[in-house]
Motif scaffolding. Structure first.
Motif, short mmCIF file in Angstrom:
data_model
loop_
_atom_site.label_atom_id
_atom_site.label_comp_id
_atom_site.label_asym_id
_atom_site.label_seq_id
_atom_site.Cartn_x
_atom_site.Cartn_y
_atom_site.Cartn_z
N ASP A 51 0.81 -1.22 0.00
CA ASP A 51 0.00 0.00 0.00
C ASP A 51 0.85 1.27 0.00
O ASP A 51 0.32 2.37 -0.13
CB ASP A 51 -0.92 0.03 1.23
N ILE A 53 3.43 4.21 -1.04
CA ILE A 53 3.77 4.95 -2.26
C ILE A 53 5.24 5.32 -2.15
O ILE A 53 5.64 6.00 -1.20
CB ILE A 53 2.88 6.19 -2.41
N LYS A 55 8.31 7.28 -3.74
CA LYS A 55 8.61 8.36 -4.67
C LYS A 55 9.98 8.93 -4.32
O LYS A 55 10.22 9.28 -3.15
CB LYS A 55 7.54 9.46 -4.52
N SER A 62 0.22 7.87 1.83
CA SER A 62 -0.89 8.25 0.97
C SER A 62 -0.41 9.18 -0.13
O SER A 62 0.70 9.71 -0.08
CB SER A 62 -1.97 8.95 1.81
N LYS A 63 -1.27 9.40 -1.09
CA LYS A 63 -0.96 10.27 -2.23
C LYS A 63 -0.70 11.71 -1.74
O LYS A 63 0.18 12.39 -2.22
CB LYS A 63 -2.14 10.27 -3.20
N SER A 66 2.75 12.19 -0.47
CA SER A 66 3.81 12.04 -1.47
C SER A 66 3.99 13.31 -2.30
O SER A 66 4.94 13.44 -3.06
CB SER A 66 3.50 10.86 -2.39
#
Ligand SMILES: [Zn+2]
Length: 67
Positions: A51, A53, A55, A62-63, A66
Motif C-alpha cells: 500500500d 507509495i 517516490k 498516501s498520495k 507524497s
C-alpha cells in the motif's frame, strides 16, 4: 563506585533489550502477515509495503503525503 557500574550495566542491558525487541517486532510482523511494513516519511505511520507509495526513494502512506 559500584552503583555507577550497576547503572552502566543496566543502561547497556536496557539498550540491548530495546534493540532486540525492535528487531524482533519487525521480523515477527513480517512472519505473521507475510508482508513488510514501511514507515511514511511524513507522518511515520506504518503501512504494508503493497500500500506504500514510493517516490524519489522515500516512502509515503498516501498520495497526499507524497506530494
Ligand atoms: Zn503519511
Amino acid at each position: 563506585m559500584s552503583y555507577v557500574l550497576a547503572l552502566l550495566l543496566g543502561w547497556v542491558g536496557f539498550s540491548l533489550i530495546k534493540r532486540l525487541m525492535s528487531q524482533g517486532s519487525v521480523s515477527s510482523s513480517k512472519k505473521k502477515t507475510g508482508q513488510k511494513m514501511l514507515a511514511c516519511s511524513v507522518c511515520e505511520t506504518y503501512i504494508p509495503e503493497q500500500d506504500a507509495i514510493i517516490k524519489n526513494g522515500k516512502i509515503f502512506c498516501s498520495k497526499e503525503h507524497s506530494e
